[in-house]
Design an enzyme around this catalytic site. Structure first.
Site, PDB file in Angstrom:
ATOM      1  N   CYS A  22      -7.100  -1.001   9.405  1.00  0.00           N
ATOM      2  CA  CYS A  22      -6.716  -1.906   8.316  1.00  0.00           C
ATOM      3  C   CYS A  22      -6.447  -0.992   7.137  1.00  0.00           C
ATOM      4  CB  CYS A  22      -7.808  -2.925   8.048  1.00  0.00           C
ATOM      5  SG  CYS A  22      -9.474  -2.249   7.964  1.00  0.00           S
ATOM      6  N   ASN A  58      -7.507  -9.847   3.240  1.00  0.00           N
ATOM      7  CA  ASN A  58      -8.475  -8.852   2.771  1.00  0.00           C
ATOM      8  C   ASN A  58      -9.790  -9.476   2.288  1.00  0.00           C
ATOM      9  OD1 ASN A  58      -8.134  -9.800   0.163  1.00  0.00           O
ATOM     10  ND2 ASN A  58      -6.585  -8.273  -0.349  1.00  0.00           N
ATOM     11  N   ILE A  59     -10.719  -8.598   1.904  1.00  0.00           N
ATOM     12  CA  ILE A  59     -12.076  -9.073   1.582  1.00  0.00           C
ATOM     13  C   ILE A  59     -12.092 -10.047   0.405  1.00  0.00           C
ATOM     14  CG2 ILE A  59     -13.286  -7.059   2.516  1.00  0.00           C
ATOM     15  CD1 ILE A  59     -13.623  -6.083  -0.407  1.00  0.00           C
ATOM     16  N   ASN A 100       0.808  -1.215   0.000  1.00  0.00           N
ATOM     17  CA  ASN A 100       0.000   0.000   0.000  1.00  0.00           C
ATOM     18  C   ASN A 100       0.844   1.270   0.000  1.00  0.00           C
ATOM     19  OD1 ASN A 100      -2.953   0.128   0.022  1.00  0.00           O
ATOM     20  ND2 ASN A 100      -2.747  -1.536   1.495  1.00  0.00           N
ATOM     21  N   ARG A 102     -21.114  -5.065   0.776  1.00  0.00           N
ATOM     22  CA  ARG A 102     -20.595  -6.371   1.187  1.00  0.00           C
ATOM     23  C   ARG A 102     -21.633  -7.483   1.019  1.00  0.00           C
ATOM     24  NH1 ARG A 102     -16.726  -4.046   0.375  1.00  0.00           N
ATOM     25  NH2 ARG A 102     -15.187  -3.225   1.856  1.00  0.00           N
ATOM     26  N   TRP A 137     -13.083  -0.279   7.776  1.00  0.00           N
ATOM     27  CA  TRP A 137     -14.492  -0.623   7.983  1.00  0.00           C
ATOM     28  C   TRP A 137     -14.763  -2.122   7.892  1.00  0.00           C
ATOM     29  CZ3 TRP A 137     -15.165   3.488   3.753  1.00  0.00           C
ATOM     30  CH2 TRP A 137     -14.731   3.003   2.497  1.00  0.00           C
ATOM     31  N   ASP A 138     -13.766  -2.920   7.596  1.00  0.00           N
ATOM     32  CA  ASP A 138     -13.984  -4.360   7.571  1.00  0.00           C
ATOM     33  C   ASP A 138     -13.252  -5.055   8.725  1.00  0.00           C
ATOM     34  OD1 ASP A 138     -15.626  -4.515   5.243  1.00  0.00           O
ATOM     35  OD2 ASP A 138     -13.861  -3.987   4.073  1.00  0.00           O
ATOM     36  N   ARG A 139     -11.953  -5.268   8.527  1.00  0.00           N
ATOM     37  CA  ARG A 139     -11.177  -5.951   9.568  1.00  0.00           C
ATOM     38  C   ARG A 139     -11.182  -5.160  10.863  1.00  0.00           C
ATOM     39  NH1 ARG A 139      -6.433  -7.163   5.253  1.00  0.00           N
ATOM     40  NH2 ARG A 139      -7.375  -5.366   4.275  1.00  0.00           N
ATOM     41  N   ASP A 158      -9.207   0.669   4.908  1.00  0.00           N
ATOM     42  CA  ASP A 158     -10.197   1.732   5.048  1.00  0.00           C
ATOM     43  C   ASP A 158     -10.807   1.780   6.442  1.00  0.00           C
ATOM     44  OD1 ASP A 158      -9.978   2.819   2.491  1.00  0.00           O
ATOM     45  OD2 ASP A 158     -11.153   1.169   1.658  1.00  0.00           O
TER      46      ASP A 158
END
Lengths: 543, 621
Positions: B336, B273-274, B248, B382, B340-342, B338
């Protein structure tokens, strides 16, 4: 023989480590004829720690400086570590344990010396004779009789004195059929399924040999079975070997029933693993369960590689097949492999648990094990001589009885209300089958037990287990009698690793034990509050 | 409705998913505006919500008809055979249209009407109040305050309006920091541990590239650190694998450089990741959906899918977080990419370990509202609510629920709710029946006027909470205040009741949960009966001290009890979801199981015996 010759040292100071969750014990270590004792002194609790030497599977010693370490791997899969002061003492103790734990003589084993308070010798030994089961059968049908042709174990050394056979077949015919079957194990009744009037039989392989020999009496016997069942009944022979293996067995004098010789009977092959591959599967699984650090991938690949759950699946589905044949197809079923003392018993006993509500009660399950395993001649002494840790090359060891217990556990998981006994009972049976203070699992057959006078000189495990103080550990608090057959799912997603056994010592699931206590509490609350009611609690509507 | 061309097709066959040959039920298929409905000859209904449909496939025509396979987001898979190809084609086309809506306004929630008036609806939405929740944590206090910086979503569109930040962090610092963070998601408080005075904070990755710095961001982290008087250092957890974070940097993003921030301890925890998670679950489902699966294929599939490895990674990260707070008294900042997930997974799971409140039914709702909904977990993307980019779809929330389920397995007494609660929530993140999970962030939800146009899920769950109680729950156990799960590999197993929720042949045939729940209920009822009777006896004794009479009285009252119990059981049964009711012994029959490929030989031997009723079953089992 004197034990004192084998005991090399009096005592030593030692520290005992019993696994991650238990505090270490320090005290005086001492080897006796049958036990390893550790006495931490009068103030400590417990004030005495005892290990039956017979339950030691393997022993490893290490010395460094003026101290030594002994690692004991037990047959119940526990791993213990002893830190001992003094090199000489360590070596002596290790040698004593080695010598004493591998004694082969039955009559000097501990059950012959064990005299617990509150139990009387000879008690419970007559709980479950074949005669008793015959009475049950005789109430339903006249087609069967109790034969004492094997009174002196001359027909079949691994059968009990009395067996249940078709009424139409006389003892002479039995003798000839016995001659035609490996080890003399002619077809006998294992279970009578009253709702369909069909029967479950077991035997060993016929000795057809390369010449494809036949035996008229053996053929008549199976014919009589069909004649005694409903008119037009069919029969299935479930051979627990592959078709290939059964064919190969002919070269060594064995074989399988020829289609033309047994009209009405059809053969099915369901290969079940036994012997060394099964023992290795067990060893690999236990190894994998001992590794707490492994990654998820490694664990899953080892779980897959050991194939234990595949064996569970195969055993259960074969038993279901036999049970299905009886209940749904109205067919008689004969089960055999080669000797008829291992996978055969696995299938017949599981099929009964599936079909017979009585065998799912505490008493019925004990009777089932007594009748279908102990008296049916499963060679416990040979099969359970060593568990998963032994360094010696396995000869006759195979965890077939453990596989049975695992399958029962799976049934219990899928039908949590239908078995009167709980996981504790299965664990106790596993422990006692490998090393016990009781005589129940001694020897390989009834004949040997008679010679050793096991019945009169040792205590029965059943009387030990049926004491009131043991009940909370052994019973299922949620039991509600279920009159139906219990058909388990045998899909891989439905089968689980028996953590309570394989991870019992390395990874005690403490929170779930507390939860189990709570279940007991709720269940007994229920009994208490209901007890105060005059209405019949047996008619309690269960959703 | 314009998409529906055929509303009813007769003589449709529903195939059994796991049967090796073609065991089936025949019935009628109905297509409504919201559901696909199949009613078989036993009048058993199978309802499939259009929004639950993930994939519709029309397979090649066979002699018996045209196969239509529908895969649902709640892991139901149905396989129909429609006799005429034209009907099949019509239904297929309709479902394609109906399952993928282009506009939010076409989602079920906007038409769903549970017959509540506006004030009831509003009260429903107020049931979970995050302002109340921060108050419960003891905020604001001398170190933390409510910031109005994002009141109009000016600084960060995907954050909620109300954010807690360190009292010493001024607005310019916040604004400066937000410019240095991906999508403006600057560090804010997620959970405050009152006793330890330590906080869980969350943000997105810094735009650090290879060397960029931001003094305001460094100040903000320092402020978080200082807001914890018990410890002078704080942890920064980057929940990504190190390699991903490094990659990144090339895009001008990256992670915190320990040299630039004073007193931080930086840590990667390696959650994938997703996209990895999406394909992992896909593999898992492929394996578990195989017909005639062998034990060996199952476990090697479980291994190669890697799903359980990911579950363990998320749980391990949460444990790391909880330990930092419990053992070291340190505040932790989690991010993580952004955030909003992990980040949502780890923050919420960490809070769940630390705070028993989140393990209650109500507390769990609050937790989801706070760490997932309000902080902008992109539910609509999602879960694929609308026809959009399939690469945005990922089972991140499902994974969180599974981690929670694993905790409930390890600590059977620590949770007020049971598995059915988790399954029900999972059902509704995809159902779009309620407004809670529609949209990707709070701002979007406000624009959609969800609180005026749709209903909140929580009051409905709370109304049915009897179904979701864990009878073994022990709210007072001190031992279970903070959970310290053991993540040894043995503890992770395939969640059959999630991924095979609708394949009842795979389920245990009897449910312990139901029976204990009933026992508990009955115990309570019986104890109440006993009390009532005792008080009645007392009253009578006062009037007349005759023992015989009291005995008669008891007898006259007692016969009511069994009836009462029966009604209780019946009530309980109707309350249970259909799938639970089916898990009884009656559902168990050899026909449902493939014990052997040989079993059909039974019938081959003498086919005349096979009765028509069971004929199909026997041939196939």
């Amino acid at each position: 023989m004197e034990f004192s010759e084998l005991i090399r040292t009096g005592q030593a100071q030692a520290e005992l480590l019993r696994g991650p969750e238990m505090p270490p014990l320090r005290g005086t270590l001492c080897v006796t004829g049958h036990h390893l004792l550790l006495s931490p002194g009068p103030q400590a609790t417990p004030d005495l720690w005892l290990l039956l030497l017979r339950s030691v599977d393997s022993i490893e010693k290490r010395v460094a400086g003026d101290a030594g370490t002994i690692t004991l791997r037990c047959k119940d899969l526990r791993v213990l570590q002893l830190d001992i002061e003094g090199v000489e003492a360590t070596l002596d103790i290790a040698r004593s344990i080695e010598a004493l734990s591998s004694l082969e003589s039955v009559i000097t084993s501990f059950p012959f010396f064990y005299r617990p308070k509150g139990l009387r010798l000879g008690e419970s030994w007559h709980f479950h004779p074949p005669e008793r089961y015959y009475k049950r059968v005789a109430r339903e049908t006249r087609a069967w009789r109790l034969s004492e042709a094997n009174e002196d174990f001359s027909l079949c050394p691994s059968y009990p004195r009395a067996v249940i056979v078709p009424r139409a077949v006389d003892d002479d015919a039995l003798a000839r059929s016995a001659h035609f079957r490996q080890g003399g194990r002619f077809p006998v009744l294992s279970y009578y399924h009253a709702p369909s009037g069909t029967v479950l039989l077991r035997s060993s392989q016929p000795l057809t040999g390369p010449q494809k020999r036949r035996c008229a009496e053996d053929e008549e016997l199976l014919q009589a079975v069909l004649a005694g069942a409903r008119p037009g009944s069919r029969g299935f022979i479930v051979d627990t070997r592959s078709a290939q293996a059964a064919k190969q067995a002919r070269m060594t004098g064995g074989g399988t029933e020829a289609k033309s010789a047994y009209p009405g009977w059809k053969r099915l092959h369901r290969p079940l693993e036994r012997g060394r591959p099964l023992q290795e599967s067990f060893v690999h699984l236990v190894e994998a369960c001992g590794d707490l650090e492994q990654s998820m991938d490694r664990w899953l690949s080892r779980l897959d590689g050991c194939r234990w759950l595949s064996h569970v699946k195969e055993a259960l589905s074969t038993a279901c097949l036999a049970a299905q044949g009886m209940e749904w197809e109205g067919a008689c079923i004969l089960v055999h492999g080669a000797e008829g003392t291992d996978s055969t018993l696995l299938v017949t006993s599981l099929a009964q648990l599936i079909l017979d509500p009585l065998s799912r009660t505490m008493a019925g399950f004990q009777e089932l094990i007594e009748r279908e395993w102990i008296q049916a001649g499963h060679p416990f002494q040979l099969r359970c001589a060593h568990s998963a840790f032994s360094h010696t090359r396995p000869k006759h060891e195979a965890p077939i009885f453990l596989l049975f217990l695992d399958c029962v556990w799976q049934l219990g998981r899928q039908f949590p209300l239908s078995l009167e006994f709980g996981e504790g009972m299965l664990l106790a049976l596993f422990d006692h089958s490998y090393a016990s203070s009781f005589g129940t699992f001694l020897c390989n057959s009834e004949k040997e037990r008679c010679l050793c006078e096991v019945r009169t000189r040792t205590h029965s495990l059943w009387s030990g287990l049926n004491q009131p103080k043991e009940q909370r550990k052994l019973r299922n608090p949620l039991y509600a009698p279920n009159p139906l057959a219990i058909w388990p799912s045998v899909e891989p997603q439905s089968l689980q690793l028996w953590q309570g056994l394989f991870l019992r010592w390395t990874h005690p699931p403490e929170p779930s034990e507390v939860a189990w206590e709570k279940v007991w509490q709720i269940a007994t609350d229920q009994e208490k509050t209901e007890g105060s009611q005059p209405t019949d609690s047996a008619s309690e509507p269960q959703p | 409705m314009e998409h529906i061309r055929t509303t009813k097709v007769e003589q449709v066959k529903l195939l059994d998913r796991f049967s090796t040959s073609n065991k089936s039920l025949t019935g009628t298929l109905y297509l409504t505006a919201t559901h696909l409905l199949f009613i078989d000859s036993h009048q058993k209904e199978t309802w499939i919500l259009h929004h639950h449909i993930a994939l519709v496939e029309k397979l090649a025509l066979t002699t018996s008809g045209c196969p239509l396979v529908i895969q649902c987001k709640n892991f139901r898979i149905v396989h129909f055979i429609v006799p005429r190809e034209r009907d099949c084609h019509d239904i297929y086309n309709s479902l394609l249209q109906l399952s993928k809506q282009a506009k939010y306004e076409d989602l079920y929630a906007f038409s769903y009407n549970p017959k509540q008036n506006d004030s009831e609806r509003l009260r429903g939405w107020q049931l979970v109040d995050l302002a109340e929740e921060y108050k419960r944590m003891g905020l604001p206090n001398s170190n933390w305050q409510l910031s109005d910086a994002n009141r109009d979503y000016k600084i960060c569109e995907t954050y909620p309006r109300e954010l807690y930040v360190p009292r010493i962090a001024s607005k310019p610092i916040i604004v400066g920091s937000s410019k240095f963070r991906s999508k403006g998601r600057f560090p804010v408080l997620s959970y405050y541990h009152q006793n330890k005075e330590a906080a869980i904070c969350r943000c997105s990755q810094p735009l650090s590239g290879f060397s960029a710095r931001c003094l305001e961001d460094e100040h903000l982290l320092q402020a978080i650190s200082k807001a914890n008087p018990a410890n002078r250092y704080m942890y920064v957890m980057d929940t990504r694998p190190r390699l991903n974070a490094m990659a990144n940097r090339a895009a001008g993003k990256g992670y915190e450089n320990e040299d630039n921030y004073s007193n931080i301890r930086f840590q990667f925890v390696g959650i994938e990741n997703i996209h990895v998670m999406r394909s992992s679950l896909q593999k898992l489902l492929e394996v578990s959906g195989t017909k005639g699966l062998s034990v060996s294929d199952f476990y090697s599939g479980l291994e190669s899918a890697g799903w359980l490895r990911h579950i363990k990674a998320v749980t391990d990260a949460a444990i790391f977080l909880a330990r930092a707070i419990m053992v070291e008294n340190a505040s932790v900042l989690v991010h993580c990419s952004d955030g909003w997930d992990r980040t949502s997974q780890v923050c919420s799971l960490g809070s769940l370990l630390l705070d028993p409140y989140y393990r209650t039914i109500r507390g769990f709702m609050v937790l989801i509202e706070k760490d997932w909904i309000s902080f902008g977990h992109k539910y609509s993307d999602r879960c694929g609510h609308l026809d959009g980019d399939p690469k945005e779809v990922s089972p991140v929330f499902t994974q969180f629920l599974e981690c929670v389920w694993h905790l409930t397995e390890q600590f059977p007494q620590a949770f007020e709710f049971n598995e059915a609660f988790l399954l029900q929530i999972h059902e509704h993140i995809h159902s779009c029946q309620f407004g809670n999970f529609i949209g990707n962030c709070q701002k979007e939800r406000e624009e959609l006027k969800l609180k005026e146009k749709t209903y909140s899920l929580w009051p409905f769950l709370l109304h049915d909470q009897k179904k979701y109680f864990n009878p073994l729950y022990s709210s007072t156990s001190q031992k279970l205040a903070v959970l310290e799960p053991n993540t040894v590999s043995f503890n992770f197993k395939f969640w059959r009741n999630m991924y095979h929720q609708f394949d009842r042949t795979l389920h245990p045939r009897q449910s312990v949960f139901n029976i204990i729940m009933n026992m508990n209920e009955q115990n309570k009822q019986l104890q109440k009966d006993v009390k009532d009777l005792e008080s009645q006896i007392k009253q009578h004794k006062n009037k007349q001290t005759d023992g015989v009479l009291t005995k008669e009285l008891l007898n006259s009252v007692r016969p009511e009890s069994p009836a009462l119990k029966t009604s209780l059981c019946l009530k309980e049964q109707t309350l249970l979801p259909v799938k639970d009711a089916l898990r009884t012994v009656e559902g168990s029959s050899p026909a449902d199981n493939r014990y052997s490929e040989y079993a059909d030989e039974f019938s081959k031997a003498e086919p005349a015996v096979v009765s028509s009723e069971y004929g199909v079953a026997r041939m196939t089992c």
